[in-house]
Design an enzyme around this catalytic site. Structure first.
Site, mmCIF file in Angstrom:
data_model
loop_
_atom_site.group_PDB
_atom_site.id
_atom_site.type_symbol
_atom_site.label_atom_id
_atom_site.label_comp_id
_atom_site.label_asym_id
_atom_site.label_seq_id
_atom_site.Cartn_x
_atom_site.Cartn_y
_atom_site.Cartn_z
ATOM 1 N N GLU A 97 11.385 -4.131 12.343
ATOM 2 C CA GLU A 97 12.537 -3.534 11.665
ATOM 3 C C GLU A 97 13.753 -3.534 12.579
ATOM 4 O OE1 GLU A 97 9.626 -2.035 12.176
ATOM 5 O OE2 GLU A 97 8.800 -1.268 10.294
ATOM 6 N N ASP B 274 0.798 -1.231 0.000
ATOM 7 C CA ASP B 274 0.000 0.000 0.000
ATOM 8 C C ASP B 274 0.831 1.283 0.000
ATOM 9 O OD1 ASP B 274 0.910 -0.637 2.532
ATOM 10 O OD2 ASP B 274 -0.871 0.083 3.566
#
Ligand code: UDP
Ligand code: MN
Length: 240
Positions: A189, A106
Site C-alpha cells: 500500500e 475475504d
C-alpha cells in the site's frame, strides 16, 4: 451520471474460495455502477469462477496473473501483488475515468462504503476494522485533513494504511503511469500511495471524518478440502 467504481479483487484457489467469492459477489450485486475486476493468482482463469461471475449478472472482467515462483518461496510471500498489478494494467488500457478500489475476497463490506468512495476526486481514505493489535487502522483527521495514521504496525511507512482503506480516482493512474505495488509483504500500500500522493492535502477523509468503520479485514478459517489435498487416512462415513 455516477462515476463507476472499479472493484479489484485478487483471489486464489483454496477450500473457501467459492464461498468467499459467492458472498462478495452477492454484496457487489447490490451496488449500482460497479465493475468487478477479479484477478486469479493462477496461470489461467478457473471456469467455475467464470460461471459465478456470469450468474451474478454484474459487469466484470475476469483475469489471471500468477505470483512469480521466486516470491512463492519466501516466508511471507507478497500476496495478491501480481494480480493487482495485472488489474492496474487492464485499467490503464481500458478505462479513462472512474474510481478504483482494492477489495480483497475475504473482507466484509458495508454497502455505505461504496457511496462514500464514489465521489473520490483524488485519493480518499477511511478506517478499516479488525486490523492488527489495535483492532482498527485509521487515518488521524484534524480540521478535516488527514494528518497521520493510527495503526499498530507503523513499520516506518509514510502511509500506514491497509489495502481496503483507500480509493483512488482513475485519472491518477494515467497521471502516474508507473505507479505500482512492490513485491514486499506489508509495504504494498505504502509503495503505491507514495507513487501517487504528491500532496497530502489531496487526501479526502471519508466515513464521517474517519470515525466510522465501513469495511472490516475479516479472515476466514480454512477448512481441509479433500479435493485440493487428498487425505492419506481413510475417510469416515456413517449411516443412519
Ligand atoms: N491472495 C492471492 N494469492 C495468494 C494469497 C492471497 O491472490 O497466494 C489474495 C487473497 O485472495 C486476498 C488477498 O490476496 O484477496 C490478500 O490475501 P489474504 O487475505 O490471505 O491476506 P491477509 O488479508 O490475511 O493479509
Ligand atoms: Mn484477507
Amino acid at each position: 451520471s455516477m462515476p463507476i467504481i472499479y472493484f479489484v479483487t485478487p483471489t486464489y484457489a483454496r477450500s473457501v474460495q467459492m464461498a468467499e467469492l459467492t458472498r462478495l459477489g452477492q454484496t457487489l450485486s447490490s451496488v449500482p455502477a460497479l465493475h468487478w475486476i477479479l484477478v486469479e493468482d493462477a496461470s489461467k482463469c478457473n471456469p467455475m469462477v467464470g460461471q459465478l461471475l456470469r450468474r451474478l449478472g454484474i459487469p466484470f472482467t475476469h483475469l489471471a496473473s500468477e505470483m512469480p515462483a521466486a516470491y512463492k518461496k519466501l516466508k511471507t510471500p507478497p500476496r495478491g501483488v501480481s494480480n493487482r498489478r495485472a488489474a492496474l494494467k487492464w485499467i490503464r488500457r481500458n478505462v479513462k475515468q472512474g474510481v478504483l478500489y482494492f477489495g480483497d475476497d475475504d473482507n466484509s463490506y458495508d454497502l455505505r462504503l461504496f457511496e462514500e468512495i464514489r465521489d473520490t476526486r483524488n485519493i480518499s481514505m477511511f478506517p478499516v476494522g479488525l486490523i492488527g493489535d489495535y483492532a482498527v487502522s485509521a487515518p488521524v483527521v484534524h480540521d478535516g485533513k488527514v494528518v497521520g495514521f493510527y495503526d499498530s504496525w507503523p513499520a516506518g511507512r509514510r502511509f500506514a494504511v491497509d489495502m481496503a482503506g483507500f480509493a483512488v480516482n482513475i485519472q491518477l493512474l494515467h497521471q502516474f503511469p508507473n505507479a505500482t505495488f512492490i513485491y514486499q509483504a506489508g509495504f504494498e500500500e505504502d509503495s503505491f500511495l507514495q507513487d501517487i500522493v504528491t500532496n497530502a492535502d489531496f487526501i479526502e477523509a471519508k466515513a464521517a471524518n474517519c470515525t466510522e468503520i465501513l469495511v472490516w479485514h475479516t479472515r476466514t478459517v480454512q477448512v481441509p478440502a479433500v479435493i485440493l489435498q487428498p487425505p492419506t487416512q481413510t475417510l469416515t462415513e456413517t449411516s443412519i
